[in-house]
Design a protein around this motif. Structure first.
Motif, short mmCIF file in Angstrom:
data_model
loop_
_atom_site.label_atom_id
_atom_site.label_comp_id
_atom_site.label_asym_id
_atom_site.label_seq_id
_atom_site.Cartn_x
_atom_site.Cartn_y
_atom_site.Cartn_z
N ALA A 1 0.43 -1.07 -8.66
CA ALA A 1 0.39 -0.94 -10.12
C ALA A 1 1.53 -0.05 -10.62
O ALA A 1 2.20 -0.37 -11.61
N SER A 2 1.77 1.06 -9.92
CA SER A 2 2.84 1.97 -10.36
C SER A 2 4.22 1.35 -10.16
O SER A 2 5.15 1.65 -10.91
N SER A 3 4.34 0.46 -9.17
CA SER A 3 5.64 -0.14 -8.88
C SER A 3 6.08 -1.11 -9.96
O SER A 3 7.23 -1.57 -9.96
N CYS A 4 5.18 -1.47 -10.89
CA CYS A 4 5.57 -2.30 -12.02
C CYS A 4 6.44 -1.54 -13.00
O CYS A 4 7.12 -2.13 -13.84
N SER A 5 6.40 -0.22 -12.93
CA SER A 5 7.17 0.62 -13.85
C SER A 5 8.62 0.75 -13.37
O SER A 5 8.86 1.08 -12.20
N LEU A 6 9.56 0.52 -14.26
CA LEU A 6 10.97 0.71 -13.90
C LEU A 6 11.26 2.14 -13.49
O LEU A 6 12.10 2.39 -12.62
N ALA A 7 10.55 3.09 -14.10
CA ALA A 7 10.76 4.50 -13.74
C ALA A 7 10.39 4.73 -12.29
O ALA A 7 11.07 5.49 -11.57
N THR A 8 9.30 4.10 -11.83
CA THR A 8 8.90 4.24 -10.42
C THR A 8 9.91 3.57 -9.50
O THR A 8 10.28 4.12 -8.46
N VAL A 9 10.35 2.38 -9.88
CA VAL A 9 11.37 1.69 -9.08
C VAL A 9 12.63 2.54 -8.97
O VAL A 9 13.23 2.68 -7.90
#
Length: 213
Positions: free
Chosen positions: A131-139
């Protein structure tokens, strides 16, 4: 177990669990996939069959369409379909603290036990990571947090350079120019192919003028 019976039992055990979390089985790809606003999340199974055992590796992945659509204009050596390519990929063993990269399975009872472990992993950590990997900030953090180190979330480190710079551009990372210098050095170390290096420089030029509007 034969490959057919193994797959049948694996999907029989796991499909109800993953369906409850909105993942759809794609048996031809040996994976479960969940569509997101930015791409998809995937959980892929890679069994290796021997006479008396089966080794099972499980890969978590996420795709950001925006990153991939830019990257694939410059990347070469695509090992999978461009529409199936993940932006980030990781083995379950990277998170689960397993003593082995793969599960070793000798019987249906052991397969059932492994399926329970898989479910527990995703409930306690795996789904949150996806779920967090959907965020560009996390990527951006996962690809660019330690630019001078190998990134465990992209197997091809040249592709990491592409995707890292693209993500940094999309997130307006204040260290973008430093990342260009770092990845240029990494890229030269990874390949002496002048055409590959030209593609990298074309990406840098493209990103300097690209707007995500």
């Amino acid at each position: 177990m034969t490959s057919i019976s193994f797959d049948t039992l694996l999907y029989q055990y796991l499909t109800p669990f993953f369906q409850r979390h909105q993942f759809v089985l794609l048996p031809e790809k040996r994976q479960y996939r969940k569509t997101t606003d930015t791409g998809f999340q995937s959980i892929a199974f890679y069994p290796t069959f021997y006479d008396h055992k089966t080794l099972l590796d499980i890969q978590l992945g996420c795709r950001n369409n925006q990153v991939e659509q830019i990257a694939q204009q410059f990347q070469t050596s695509q090992a999978v379909s461009r529409l199936d390519a993940n932006t980030l990929t990781a083995s379950i063993a990277q998170f689960a603290g397993l003593s082995s990269v793969q599960f070793s399975i000798h019987s249906e009872q052991e397969l059932l036990s492994v399926c329970h472990q898989i479910e527990q992993f995703f409930v306690s950590f795996g789904f949150d990571f996806l779920a967090s990997s959907c965020s560009l900030a996390t990527v951006d953090h996962l690809l660019n947090g330690q630019p001078d180190q190998l990134c465990p979330y992209v197997y091809n480190q040249m592709h990491r350079c592409y995707k890292g710079l693209i993500t940094a551009s999309l997130t307006h990372n204040q260290h973008f120019n430093e990342l260009v210098d770092t990845y240029r050095h990494v890229f030269v170390q990874q390949t002496q192919n002048p055409y590959e290096q030209v593609r990298f420089e074309r990406l840098v030029t493209f990103l300097h003028y690209y707007s995500a509007n």
